[in-house]
Scaffold this active site. Structure first.
Site, PDB file in Angstrom:
ATOM      1  N   HIS A  26      15.048  58.691  23.391  1.00  0.00           N
ATOM      2  CA  HIS A  26      14.439  57.612  24.193  1.00  0.00           C
ATOM      3  C   HIS A  26      14.599  57.993  25.670  1.00  0.00           C
ATOM      4  O   HIS A  26      14.106  59.040  26.086  1.00  0.00           O
ATOM      5  CB  HIS A  26      15.136  56.305  23.799  1.00  0.00           C
ATOM      6  CG  HIS A  26      14.487  55.038  24.273  1.00  0.00           C
ATOM      7  ND1 HIS A  26      13.258  54.972  24.853  1.00  0.00           N
ATOM      8  CD2 HIS A  26      14.933  53.731  24.223  1.00  0.00           C
ATOM      9  CE1 HIS A  26      12.962  53.702  25.148  1.00  0.00           C
ATOM     10  NE2 HIS A  26      13.980  52.928  24.787  1.00  0.00           N
ATOM     11  N   ASP A  38       8.807  61.001  30.199  1.00  0.00           N
ATOM     12  CA  ASP A  38      10.021  61.710  30.593  1.00  0.00           C
ATOM     13  C   ASP A  38       9.774  63.146  31.048  1.00  0.00           C
ATOM     14  O   ASP A  38      10.673  63.765  31.612  1.00  0.00           O
ATOM     15  CB  ASP A  38      11.028  61.729  29.428  1.00  0.00           C
ATOM     16  CG  ASP A  38      11.661  60.365  29.212  1.00  0.00           C
ATOM     17  OD1 ASP A  38      11.762  59.611  30.190  1.00  0.00           O
ATOM     18  OD2 ASP A  38      12.032  60.055  28.071  1.00  0.00           O
ATOM     19  N   HIS A  79       5.224  61.103  21.117  1.00  0.00           N
ATOM     20  CA  HIS A  79       5.432  59.667  21.283  1.00  0.00           C
ATOM     21  C   HIS A  79       5.026  58.945  20.013  1.00  0.00           C
ATOM     22  O   HIS A  79       4.088  59.360  19.342  1.00  0.00           O
ATOM     23  CB  HIS A  79       4.605  59.142  22.474  1.00  0.00           C
ATOM     24  CG  HIS A  79       5.114  57.838  22.993  1.00  0.00           C
ATOM     25  ND1 HIS A  79       4.727  56.635  22.447  1.00  0.00           N
ATOM     26  CD2 HIS A  79       6.002  57.549  23.968  1.00  0.00           C
ATOM     27  CE1 HIS A  79       5.357  55.673  23.078  1.00  0.00           C
ATOM     28  NE2 HIS A  79       6.136  56.196  23.999  1.00  0.00           N
TER      29      HIS A  79
HETATM   30  N1  ACO Z   1       8.926  68.622  19.777  1.00  0.00           N
HETATM   31  C1  ACO Z   1       8.663  69.228  18.611  1.00  0.00           C
HETATM   32  N2  ACO Z   1       8.237  68.558  17.528  1.00  0.00           N
HETATM   33  C2  ACO Z   1       8.067  67.246  17.628  1.00  0.00           C
HETATM   34  C3  ACO Z   1       8.327  66.545  18.820  1.00  0.00           C
HETATM   35  C4  ACO Z   1       8.774  67.286  19.916  1.00  0.00           C
HETATM   36  N3  ACO Z   1       9.036  66.695  21.082  1.00  0.00           N
HETATM   37  N4  ACO Z   1       8.046  65.247  18.629  1.00  0.00           N
HETATM   38  C5  ACO Z   1       7.647  65.118  17.379  1.00  0.00           C
HETATM   39  N5  ACO Z   1       7.655  66.325  16.761  1.00  0.00           N
HETATM   40  C6  ACO Z   1       7.281  66.623  15.379  1.00  0.00           C
HETATM   41  C7  ACO Z   1       8.479  66.383  14.473  1.00  0.00           C
HETATM   42  O1  ACO Z   1       9.268  67.521  14.320  1.00  0.00           O
HETATM   43  C8  ACO Z   1       7.812  65.968  13.211  1.00  0.00           C
HETATM   44  O2  ACO Z   1       7.323  67.109  12.548  1.00  0.00           O
HETATM   45  P1  ACO Z   1       7.451  67.265  10.953  1.00  0.00           P
HETATM   46  O3  ACO Z   1       6.645  66.103  10.411  1.00  0.00           O
HETATM   47  O4  ACO Z   1       6.887  68.588  10.707  1.00  0.00           O
HETATM   48  O5  ACO Z   1       8.909  67.128  10.667  1.00  0.00           O
HETATM   49  C9  ACO Z   1       6.593  65.180  13.685  1.00  0.00           C
HETATM   50  O6  ACO Z   1       6.299  65.674  14.983  1.00  0.00           O
HETATM   51  C10 ACO Z   1       6.846  63.681  13.745  1.00  0.00           C
HETATM   52  O7  ACO Z   1       8.048  63.463  14.469  1.00  0.00           O
HETATM   53  P2  ACO Z   1       8.880  62.134  14.369  1.00  0.00           P
HETATM   54  O8  ACO Z   1      10.208  62.371  15.016  1.00  0.00           O
HETATM   55  O9  ACO Z   1       8.885  61.581  12.992  1.00  0.00           O
HETATM   56  O10 ACO Z   1       7.977  61.191  15.256  1.00  0.00           O
HETATM   57  P3  ACO Z   1       8.431  59.848  15.908  1.00  0.00           P
HETATM   58  O11 ACO Z   1       7.240  59.020  16.130  1.00  0.00           O
HETATM   59  O12 ACO Z   1       9.546  59.239  15.160  1.00  0.00           O
HETATM   60  O13 ACO Z   1       9.036  60.414  17.281  1.00  0.00           O
HETATM   61  C11 ACO Z   1       9.730  60.800  19.417  1.00  0.00           C
HETATM   62  C12 ACO Z   1       8.742  60.050  18.539  1.00  0.00           C
HETATM   63  C13 ACO Z   1      11.141  60.416  19.049  1.00  0.00           C
HETATM   64  C14 ACO Z   1       9.465  60.390  20.862  1.00  0.00           C
HETATM   65  C15 ACO Z   1       9.528  62.328  19.257  1.00  0.00           C
HETATM   66  O14 ACO Z   1       8.228  62.692  19.634  1.00  0.00           O
HETATM   67  C16 ACO Z   1      10.580  63.134  20.010  1.00  0.00           C
HETATM   68  O15 ACO Z   1      11.673  63.367  19.491  1.00  0.00           O
HETATM   69  N6  ACO Z   1      10.255  63.574  21.269  1.00  0.00           N
HETATM   70  C17 ACO Z   1      11.232  64.284  22.059  1.00  0.00           C
HETATM   71  C18 ACO Z   1      12.175  63.290  22.748  1.00  0.00           C
HETATM   72  C19 ACO Z   1      11.475  62.530  23.833  1.00  0.00           C
HETATM   73  O16 ACO Z   1      10.765  63.084  24.644  1.00  0.00           O
HETATM   74  N7  ACO Z   1      11.714  61.197  23.857  1.00  0.00           N
HETATM   75  C20 ACO Z   1      11.159  60.318  24.865  1.00  0.00           C
HETATM   76  C21 ACO Z   1      10.084  59.455  24.268  1.00  0.00           C
HETATM   77  S1  ACO Z   1       9.351  58.413  25.469  1.00  0.00           S
HETATM   78  C22 ACO Z   1      10.528  57.307  25.816  1.00  0.00           C
HETATM   79  O17 ACO Z   1      11.278  56.864  24.959  1.00  0.00           O
HETATM   80  C23 ACO Z   1      10.736  56.889  27.160  1.00  0.00           C
END
Ligand code: ACO
Length: 381
Positions: free
Chosen positions: A228, A318, A267
Site C-alpha cells: 500500500h 507511488d 493496482h
Molecule cells: N510487479 C510484478 N507483478 C505484479 C505486480 C508488480 N508490481 N503487481 C501485480 N503483479 C502480478 C502478480 O504477480 C500476479 O501475477 P500472477 O497472477 O502471475 O501471480 C498478478 O499481477 C496479480 O497480482 P495481485 O497481487 O493478485 O493483484 P492485486 O490486485 O492484489 O495487487 C497490488 C495490487 C498489491 C497494488 C500489486 O499490483 C502490487 O503488489 N504492486 C506493487 C506494490 C505497490 O506498488 N503498491 C502500491 C499500490 S497503490 C497504493 O496503495 C497507494
C-alpha cells in the site's frame, strides 16, 4: 493432524475484490478509463487549479469553498498545527531509528489523551477532530524527523499554506514556490482514494463505534505496508540500488526473469495508468529539469517503459512520487508518512460517512479446519 474439511460453500472474494462495503459520496474511480474524482471533480482539474486546503474543504463539506469558507478553514488548520508538549516529549522518547510510520501511528493514538473530545462520536465533534488531526499530521512528521536528527522541532508558521508550512517545519527554511506547489499537488493527489485498504481499516474500526483516533490509528498502521503506502519508499530504494540509467535494462530484465514484484506498479482498480501517476510524472520531470538533474526521472521513465512493455502493468501513484520527493531532498522513509499527511483528509471524511450510516463491519470466513472431535487429555497426546 486431522483432515481439514470445508463446512460450507460460501462465496469467497480473496482480498475482498469487487465487494462493495460502503455507499459513499466521496470519491469515485473508473479503473478502465483511469479516472479519479473527488465529489465529482476530476483529479486533473483539482491538481491543476486547486489547493490541498480546498480539497480538504471539499471532502469534509461536499462542495468547493467560497473565499470566506476557505479563509475560515485555513485559519482553523493553522490554529491547530501545534502539538501538545507531552506529544513532543513522546517523540523525544522514541528510538532515533524508529520507523517513521510506527512513530506516526503511536502519536496519532496518543493525541487522543490530549483531546477532551476524543471519546465523542457526535458528527460535529468528529468534524472538529478531523480538522484538528489534519492540521497536526504534518507537524508530527516534521517534528519526528528533526528530533531523530538531533535538531529542535520548528514551530509551525500560521502565514504559510499547509504544504509550504510542512516543508518549512521539516527544513527550517521556507520553501521556494516551485517546491511548495509541487508538494501541494502531491497532497491534493493523495487526499482520498475510494475503498483502499487503509480507508477500509479506518471504516472497520469506526463501524464498531470506536473513536476517531482509533480509526485513524488503524488506517496509519495499514498504510504502512509495502503493498500500500509503503511502496513509494521502496521505489526510491530501487532507483538508488540501480544507481545509473545504463544499468536499468539489466536490472529490469533480471527482475522480470525472477518474477520480481516491482514496487509502484499495478493496482487493484486501475487497468490503465493511475491518473495521479500521470500528474506526478510531469511534476517529477519538471523538478528534474529545473534542477538540471534528470537522472532519477529518466531512470523512472525507462523502468516504466520496460515494466509496462513486458508485463502490461502501469505505474501507480507511488511510482513517480518517489523521484518527486527525492528531488525535493526529503528523506526516503518519510515518503509514506507524507502520504498519511495528505490521506488524513480522506480517512476522516470516510470515518464521518461511516458514523453517519453505520452498520458493524463483520464479514465471514469459510471454515476448512478439522471437523468436530473430542478433547484429548494431556497424558494421552
Ligand atoms: N510487479 C510484478 N507483478 C505484479 C505486480 C508488480 N508490481 N503487481 C501485480 N503483479 C502480478 C502478480 O504477480 C500476479 O501475477 P500472477 O497472477 O502471475 O501471480 C498478478 O499481477 C496479480 O497480482 P495481485 O497481487 O493478485 O493483484 P492485486 O490486485 O492484489 O495487487 C497490488 C495490487 C498489491 C497494488 C500489486 O499490483 C502490487 O503488489 N504492486 C506493487 C506494490 C505497490 O506498488 N503498491 C502500491 C499500490 S497503490 C497504493 O496503495 C497507494
Amino acid at each position: 493432524m486431522a483432515e481439514n474439511v470445508a463446512t460450507t460453500e460460501k462465496p469467497y472474494f480473496p482480498g475482498l475484490e469487487g465487494v462493495v462495503v460502503a455507499i459513499s459520496g466521496l470519491t469515485s474511480i473508473d479503473g478502465t478509463l483511469g479516472k479519479l474524482m473527488y465529489r465529482g471533480y476530476n483529479i486533473h482539474e483539482l491538481a491543476q487549479s486547486s489547493t490541498y486546503e480546498e480539497v480538504v474543504y471539499l471532502l469534509f463539506n461536499g462542495d468547493l469553498p467560497t473565499v470566506a469558507q476557505l479563509d475560515e478553514l485555513k485559519q482553523t488548520l493553522s490554529a491547530n498545527r501545534e502539538l501538545p508538549a507531552q506529544v513532543i516529549d513522546l517523540l523525544r522518547l522514541m528510538p532515533k531509528d524508529a520507523n517513521p510510520m510506527a512513530a506516526l501511528r503511536t502519536v496519532v493514538s496518543a493525541l487522543a489523551f490530549y483531546d477532551s473530545e476524543s471519546e465523542d462520536n457526535d458528527p460535529d465533534s468528529v468534524l472538529r477532530k478531523a480538522y484538528r488531526l489534519t492540521a497536526k499530521m504534518a507537524t508530527i512528521v516534521a517534528a519526528f524527523d528533526r528530533i531523530r536528527n538531533g535538531k529542535e522541532p520548528i514551530a509551525p508558521k500560521t502565514s504559510l499554506s499547509h504544504a509550504a508550512n510542512f516543508l518549512y517545519m521539516l527544513n527550517g527554511e521556507e520553501p521556494n514556490d516551485v517546491f511548495a506547489r509541487a508538494f501541494d499537488i502531491a497532497l491534493i493527489l493523495h487526499a482520498d482514494h475510494e475503498m483502499n485498504a487503509s480507508t477500509f481499516a479506518a471504516r472497520v474500526t469506526a463501524s464498531t463505534l470506536s473513536d476517531f483516533y482509533s480509526a485513524i490509528t488503524s488506517a496509519v498502521g495499514t498504510l504502512k505496508g509495502s503493498l500500500h503506502g509503503g511502496a513509494n519508499t521502496n521505489v526510491m530504494k530501487m532507483l538508488l540500488e540501480i544507481g545509473d540509467e545504463a544499468k536499468v535494462e539489466d536490472y529490469i530484465r533480471t527482475g522480470l526473469a525472477n518474477k520480481q514484484r516491482f514496487m509502484g506498479f499495478g493496482h487493484r482498480v486501475y487497468k490503465t495508468m493511475d491518473p495521479r501517476a500521470i500528474v506526478l510524472k510531469k511534476v517529477s520531470r519538471d523538478l528534474g529539469e529545473r534542477a538540471g538533474n534528470l537522472k532519477w526521472f529518466n531512470m523512472s521513465e525507462k523502468i516504466h517503459d520496460m515494466v509496462t512493455g513486458a508485463k502490461g502493468l502501469d505505474p501507480n501513484v507511488d511510482f513517480y512520487s518517489a523521484s518527486t520527493y527525492y528531488m525535493m531532498g526529503i528523506a526516503l522513509d518519510l515518503y509514506t508518512p507524507i502520504f498519511a499527511v495528505s490521506r488524513i483528509a480522506g480517512w476522516s471524511a470516510n470515518v464521518i460517512e461511516q458514523y453517519e450510516k453505520n452498520r458493524l463491519m463483520r464479514p465471514d470466513s469459510d471454515y476448512v479446519g478439522p471437523s468436530e472431535r473430542s478433547y484429548v487429555p494431556m497424558n494421552q497426546r
